[in-house]
Write a protein that holds these residues in place. Structure first.
Motif, mmCIF file in Angstrom:
data_model
loop_
_atom_site.group_PDB
_atom_site.id
_atom_site.type_symbol
_atom_site.label_atom_id
_atom_site.label_comp_id
_atom_site.label_asym_id
_atom_site.label_seq_id
_atom_site.Cartn_x
_atom_site.Cartn_y
_atom_site.Cartn_z
ATOM 1 N N VAL A 183 39.341 45.589 37.989
ATOM 2 C CA VAL A 183 40.383 45.005 38.833
ATOM 3 C C VAL A 183 41.613 44.666 37.996
ATOM 4 O O VAL A 183 41.510 44.134 36.897
ATOM 5 N N ASP A 201 36.209 51.845 40.605
ATOM 6 C CA ASP A 201 34.871 51.655 40.038
ATOM 7 C C ASP A 201 34.785 52.341 38.674
ATOM 8 O O ASP A 201 35.791 52.851 38.150
ATOM 9 N N PRO A 215 29.553 43.992 44.005
ATOM 10 C CA PRO A 215 29.475 44.462 42.611
ATOM 11 C C PRO A 215 28.548 43.631 41.739
ATOM 12 O O PRO A 215 28.381 42.429 41.949
ATOM 13 N N VAL A 227 32.418 42.680 37.499
ATOM 14 C CA VAL A 227 33.833 42.771 37.856
ATOM 15 C C VAL A 227 34.627 42.552 36.572
ATOM 16 O O VAL A 227 34.599 41.464 35.992
ATOM 17 N N TRP A 246 33.194 47.202 39.075
ATOM 18 C CA TRP A 246 34.602 47.174 39.489
ATOM 19 C C TRP A 246 35.514 46.882 38.312
ATOM 20 O O TRP A 246 35.194 46.064 37.451
ATOM 21 N N ALA A 261 41.670 47.994 42.589
ATOM 22 C CA ALA A 261 40.378 48.072 41.894
ATOM 23 C C ALA A 261 39.839 49.484 41.983
ATOM 24 O O ALA A 261 39.972 50.143 43.019
ATOM 25 N N THR A 263 32.240 50.066 50.122
ATOM 26 C CA THR A 263 32.039 49.290 48.894
ATOM 27 C C THR A 263 30.692 48.571 48.925
ATOM 28 O O THR A 263 30.126 48.324 49.984
ATOM 29 N N THR A 301 31.469 53.625 46.760
ATOM 30 C CA THR A 301 31.795 53.379 45.353
ATOM 31 C C THR A 301 30.614 52.661 44.695
ATOM 32 O O THR A 301 29.707 52.199 45.379
ATOM 33 N N VAL A 304 38.386 51.453 44.856
ATOM 34 C CA VAL A 304 37.609 50.500 45.646
ATOM 35 C C VAL A 304 38.475 49.963 46.784
ATOM 36 O O VAL A 304 38.142 50.087 47.947
#
Length: 231
Positions: free
Chosen positions: A73, A92, A127, A130, A71, A90, A124, A67, A98
């Motif tokens: 979430v 991407d 990131p 996020v 992200w 989550a 993963t 991914t 994710v």
């Protein structure tokens, strides 16, 4: 894995694959088998899902595509024994899953557990951004795992709700599968079934290189190969 079962591995995996991909109940699946001349009780189907959904997740995870580092979430609600629990999820920036985590609580500790679980997955990356909603638990969790050196210290946490539409829309895929079951009886049974729902959703999204999105034959062959049975 299939020793002592009344039915063959091919029949069991067919049932598991269909139940985890489509919004059907155990009784619906029982009728589908009956239509093909196979008599199997819905309680047996439940036991198959509980036994093989987590195993399916474990065997597919090493084959997931990577991914990206953006992200999105969010958490949604799942009913277990008449009470709401929280499914952290989550995706991407392209909508690829994710990771996920079912939690009895919605707080900083739960968010921290989710981030740690997601960061440990082989598909993963740490990131760069996020994106979360206005839940105050996320900044606390992000700060804690940055301090522990688990999250990149320059990762940007964005609390912008409208940017999370992509993950909120993706919740519908899982909710649609959960609904026919009319709720779970225990947290453990919920966790096992949801692991299967999520991993098969990843397969359907095309996150496995050797099984193209919505190619049912390729997906069947992939699962058969993972369990070393004939497709």
């Amino acid at each position: 894995m299939f020793k002592g079962r009344q039915f063959t591995a091919e029949i069991i995996l067919w049932a598991v694959r269909w139940y985890l991909q489509f919004p059907i109940s155990y009784r619906d699946l029982e009728r589908m088998f009956s239509d093909r001349g196979i008599q199997v009780d819905h309680t047996t189907l439940f036991r198959w899902i509980q036994a093989y959904a987590p195993e399916l997740e474990k065997r597919i995870r090493p084959h997931l595509r990577m991914t990206n580092g953006s992200w999105r979430v969010d958490e949604t609600y799942i009913r277990v024994k008449g009470e709401w629990v929280y499914l952290y999820r989550a995706v991407d920036a392209t909508g690829q899953t994710v990771d996920f985590l079912l939690s009895p609580k919605r707080d900083a500790a739960a968010a921290r557990c989710f981030f740690r679980k997601a960061l440990k997955q082989p598909h993963t990356v740490n990131p760069r951004t996020v994106t979360v909603d206005k839940n105050a638990a996320y900044p606390v969790a992000a700060t804690a795992i940055k301090r522990a050196g688990e999250l990149w210290r320059f990762a940007k946490l964005r609390q912008v709700k409208f940017l999370n539409n992509i993950v909120e829309q993706d919740h519908r895929r899982i909710k649609r599968l959960v609904r026919p079951g009319l709720g779970f009886k225990t947290f453990v049974t919920a966790s096992r079934a949801i692991a299967g729902y999520e991993i098969m959703a990843m397969v359907r999204k095309g996150q496995v290189a050797i099984a193209l999105a919505n190619e049912m034959k390729a997906q069947s062959e992939l699962i058969a190969a993972l369990f070393r049975v004939a497709a």
